[in-house]
Motif scaffolding. Structure first.
Motif, PDB file in Angstrom:
ATOM      1  N   ASN A 166      22.811 -68.020 -64.669  1.00 34.62           N
ATOM      2  CA  ASN A 166      21.727 -68.854 -64.160  1.00 34.62           C
ATOM      3  C   ASN A 166      22.266 -70.136 -63.533  1.00 34.62           C
ATOM      4  OD1 ASN A 166      19.704 -67.073 -64.870  1.00 34.62           O
ATOM      5  ND2 ASN A 166      19.433 -67.964 -66.906  1.00 34.62           N
ATOM      6  N   GLU A 167      23.271 -70.738 -64.157  1.00 36.36           N
ATOM      7  CA  GLU A 167      23.872 -71.945 -63.591  1.00 36.36           C
ATOM      8  C   GLU A 167      24.521 -71.640 -62.246  1.00 36.36           C
ATOM      9  OE1 GLU A 167      26.493 -74.051 -66.222  1.00 36.36           O
ATOM     10  OE2 GLU A 167      25.084 -73.915 -67.881  1.00 36.36           O
ATOM     11  N   PHE A 168      25.215 -70.502 -62.173  1.00 32.45           N
ATOM     12  CA  PHE A 168      25.857 -70.130 -60.914  1.00 32.45           C
ATOM     13  C   PHE A 168      24.810 -69.881 -59.836  1.00 32.45           C
ATOM     14  CE2 PHE A 168      27.463 -66.964 -57.914  1.00 32.45           C
ATOM     15  CZ  PHE A 168      28.535 -67.676 -57.397  1.00 32.45           C
ATOM     16  N   LYS A 169      23.708 -69.218 -60.205  1.00 33.65           N
ATOM     17  CA  LYS A 169      22.643 -68.945 -59.250  1.00 33.65           C
ATOM     18  C   LYS A 169      22.042 -70.253 -58.731  1.00 33.65           C
ATOM     19  CE  LYS A 169      18.298 -66.952 -59.846  1.00 33.65           C
ATOM     20  NZ  LYS A 169      17.423 -65.966 -60.447  1.00 33.65           N
ATOM     21  N   THR A 170      21.837 -71.213 -59.623  1.00 35.39           N
ATOM     22  CA  THR A 170      21.317 -72.517 -59.215  1.00 35.39           C
ATOM     23  C   THR A 170      22.302 -73.206 -58.264  1.00 35.39           C
ATOM     24  OG1 THR A 170      20.177 -72.723 -61.331  1.00 35.39           O
ATOM     25  CG2 THR A 170      20.504 -74.741 -60.067  1.00 35.39           C
ATOM     26  N   PHE A 171      23.588 -73.147 -58.599  1.00 32.83           N
ATOM     27  CA  PHE A 171      24.613 -73.763 -57.764  1.00 32.83           C
ATOM     28  C   PHE A 171      24.671 -73.104 -56.388  1.00 32.83           C
ATOM     29  CE2 PHE A 171      28.998 -73.289 -56.225  1.00 32.83           C
ATOM     30  CZ  PHE A 171      29.269 -74.606 -55.922  1.00 32.83           C
ATOM     31  N   ALA A 172      24.660 -71.762 -56.365  1.00 33.84           N
ATOM     32  CA  ALA A 172      24.813 -71.030 -55.112  1.00 33.84           C
ATOM     33  C   ALA A 172      23.607 -71.192 -54.192  1.00 33.84           C
ATOM     34  CB  ALA A 172      25.054 -69.550 -55.398  1.00 33.84           C
ATOM     35  N   MET A 173      22.456 -71.468 -54.746  1.00 33.23           N
ATOM     36  CA  MET A 173      21.256 -71.585 -53.942  1.00 33.23           C
ATOM     37  C   MET A 173      20.968 -73.017 -53.480  1.00 33.23           C
ATOM     38  SD  MET A 173      20.047 -68.800 -53.249  1.00 33.23           S
ATOM     39  CE  MET A 173      21.077 -67.406 -53.522  1.00 33.23           C
ATOM     40  N   LYS A 174      21.823 -73.957 -53.851  1.00 33.84           N
ATOM     41  CA  LYS A 174      21.636 -75.324 -53.383  1.00 33.84           C
ATOM     42  C   LYS A 174      21.817 -75.344 -51.873  1.00 33.84           C
ATOM     43  CE  LYS A 174      22.922 -78.053 -57.367  1.00 33.84           C
ATOM     44  NZ  LYS A 174      23.860 -79.030 -57.908  1.00 33.84           N
ATOM     45  N   GLY A 175      21.110 -76.241 -51.229  1.00 35.26           N
ATOM     46  CA  GLY A 175      21.173 -76.342 -49.772  1.00 35.26           C
ATOM     47  C   GLY A 175      22.562 -76.624 -49.259  1.00 35.26           C
ATOM     48  N   ASN A 176      23.315 -77.478 -49.926  1.00 30.62           N
ATOM     49  CA  ASN A 176      24.645 -77.832 -49.440  1.00 30.62           C
ATOM     50  C   ASN A 176      25.574 -76.630 -49.414  1.00 30.62           C
ATOM     51  OD1 ASN A 176      23.786 -80.449 -49.208  1.00 30.62           O
ATOM     52  ND2 ASN A 176      24.696 -81.112 -51.117  1.00 30.62           N
ATOM     53  N   VAL A 177      25.500 -75.781 -50.419  1.00 26.78           N
ATOM     54  CA  VAL A 177      26.376 -74.609 -50.473  1.00 26.78           C
ATOM     55  C   VAL A 177      26.027 -73.640 -49.356  1.00 26.78           C
ATOM     56  CG1 VAL A 177      27.077 -72.639 -51.878  1.00 26.78           C
ATOM     57  CG2 VAL A 177      26.751 -74.865 -52.942  1.00 26.78           C
ATOM     58  N   ASP A 185      24.500 -74.403 -46.498  1.00 20.57           N
ATOM     59  CA  ASP A 185      24.893 -75.043 -45.243  1.00 20.57           C
ATOM     60  C   ASP A 185      26.395 -74.908 -45.011  1.00 20.57           C
ATOM     61  OD1 ASP A 185      22.285 -75.761 -44.866  1.00 20.57           O
ATOM     62  OD2 ASP A 185      22.559 -77.843 -45.511  1.00 20.57           O
ATOM     63  N   MET A 186      27.173 -75.097 -46.069  1.00 21.18           N
ATOM     64  CA  MET A 186      28.618 -74.977 -45.954  1.00 21.18           C
ATOM     65  C   MET A 186      29.010 -73.546 -45.599  1.00 21.18           C
ATOM     66  SD  MET A 186      31.609 -75.925 -48.685  1.00 21.18           S
ATOM     67  CE  MET A 186      31.231 -74.579 -49.777  1.00 21.18           C
ATOM     68  N   ALA A 187      28.367 -72.565 -46.204  1.00 27.26           N
ATOM     69  CA  ALA A 187      28.683 -71.168 -45.909  1.00 27.26           C
ATOM     70  C   ALA A 187      28.380 -70.849 -44.450  1.00 27.26           C
ATOM     71  CB  ALA A 187      27.899 -70.244 -46.831  1.00 27.26           C
ATOM     72  N   VAL A 188      27.242 -71.303 -43.968  1.00 25.70           N
ATOM     73  CA  VAL A 188      26.890 -71.078 -42.561  1.00 25.70           C
ATOM     74  C   VAL A 188      27.910 -71.762 -41.655  1.00 25.70           C
ATOM     75  CG1 VAL A 188      25.172 -71.589 -40.778  1.00 25.70           C
ATOM     76  CG2 VAL A 188      24.438 -70.722 -42.997  1.00 25.70           C
ATOM     77  N   ILE A 225      31.051 -72.422 -42.290  1.00 29.03           N
ATOM     78  CA  ILE A 225      32.323 -71.700 -42.336  1.00 29.03           C
ATOM     79  C   ILE A 225      32.260 -70.441 -41.478  1.00 29.03           C
ATOM     80  CG2 ILE A 225      33.836 -70.351 -43.851  1.00 29.03           C
ATOM     81  CD1 ILE A 225      33.255 -72.505 -46.016  1.00 29.03           C
ATOM     82  N   ILE A 226      31.157 -69.727 -41.550  1.00 33.75           N
ATOM     83  CA  ILE A 226      31.005 -68.498 -40.757  1.00 33.75           C
ATOM     84  C   ILE A 226      31.007 -68.828 -39.274  1.00 33.75           C
ATOM     85  CG2 ILE A 226      29.404 -66.626 -40.179  1.00 33.75           C
ATOM     86  CD1 ILE A 226      28.610 -66.692 -43.205  1.00 33.75           C
ATOM     87  N   ILE A 227      30.244 -69.842 -38.879  1.00 37.78           N
ATOM     88  CA  ILE A 227      30.208 -70.231 -37.469  1.00 37.78           C
ATOM     89  C   ILE A 227      31.567 -70.770 -37.036  1.00 37.78           C
ATOM     90  CG2 ILE A 227      29.211 -71.896 -35.849  1.00 37.78           C
ATOM     91  CD1 ILE A 227      26.546 -71.473 -37.284  1.00 37.78           C
ATOM     92  N   GLY A 228      32.225 -71.519 -37.937  1.00 37.78           N
ATOM     93  CA  GLY A 228      33.552 -72.041 -37.629  1.00 37.78           C
ATOM     94  C   GLY A 228      34.562 -70.935 -37.394  1.00 37.78           C
ATOM     95  N   ALA A 229      34.489 -69.882 -38.194  1.00 37.52           N
ATOM     96  CA  ALA A 229      35.407 -68.759 -38.013  1.00 37.52           C
ATOM     97  C   ALA A 229      35.169 -68.072 -36.673  1.00 37.52           C
ATOM     98  CB  ALA A 229      35.244 -67.768 -39.156  1.00 37.52           C
ATOM     99  N   ALA A 230      33.906 -67.896 -36.322  1.00 33.74           N
ATOM    100  CA  ALA A 230      33.591 -67.279 -35.033  1.00 33.74           C
ATOM    101  C   ALA A 230      34.015 -68.199 -33.887  1.00 33.74           C
ATOM    102  CB  ALA A 230      32.098 -66.975 -34.950  1.00 33.74           C
ATOM    103  N   PHE A 231      33.794 -69.495 -34.053  1.00 37.21           N
ATOM    104  CA  PHE A 231      34.177 -70.456 -33.017  1.00 37.21           C
ATOM    105  C   PHE A 231      35.691 -70.538 -32.892  1.00 37.21           C
ATOM    106  CE2 PHE A 231      34.864 -74.842 -31.470  1.00 37.21           C
ATOM    107  CZ  PHE A 231      34.197 -74.724 -30.260  1.00 37.21           C
ATOM    108  N   GLY A 232      36.392 -70.281 -33.992  1.00 41.46           N
ATOM    109  CA  GLY A 232      37.855 -70.290 -33.968  1.00 41.46           C
ATOM    110  C   GLY A 232      38.416 -69.275 -32.978  1.00 41.46           C
TER     111      GLY A 232
END
Length: 133
Positions: free
Chosen positions: A5-16, A18-21, A23-30
């Motif tokens: 439950n703690e991990f689910k709360t952490f993973a669903m935070k907006g910052n995480v 946003d960071m994942a998106v 990183i994905i866009i950064g990899a494609a832009f790379g």
């Protein structure tokens, strides 16, 4: 179950997310940046410096014998990657500099002053009354 439950709360935070998106866009832009460096910027630079290809530079520690490949230190590849990084870093610096310049121009445009607070209005009235006396 508490850890899940703690991990689910952490993973669903907006910052995480946003960071994942990012990183994905950064990899494609790379890939785009790599293509710009390798296919557009490096050929003219290679032409200007006499067609030197840094990736071929290496120091041979042990020559190849039979089916055993040579043992080499490929410092040319390191130089090429470093050079690519410097070009990309400079290009990004110039883009950020241009964006900051536009922001400064935007901030420099005169805007309407904010409305005075109730305290400021009251103090102004008191000051004006004192001047009349």
């Amino acid at each position: 179950m508490k850890v899940i439950n703690e991990f689910k709360t952490f993973a669903m935070k907006g910052n995480v997310i946003d960071m994942a998106v990012g990183i994905i866009i950064g990899a494609a832009f790379g890939k785009i940046v790599s293509s710009v460096v390798n296919d557009i910027i490096m050929p003219p630079i290679g032409f200007l410096i006499g067609g030197v290809n840094f990736t071929d530079l290496k120091f041979v520690i042990k020559e190849a014998t039979g089916t055993t490949p040579a043992v080499t230190i490929n410092y040319g590849n390191f130089l090429q990657v470093t050079f690519d990084f410097l070009i990309v870093a400079f290009a990004i610096f110039m883009v950020i500099k241009a964006i900051n310049s536009l922001k400064r121009k935007e901030e420099a445009t005169p805007s309407t002053p904010p409305e005075p607070s109730k305290e400021e209005i009251l103090l102004t009235e008191i000051r004006d009354l004192l001047k009349k006396q």
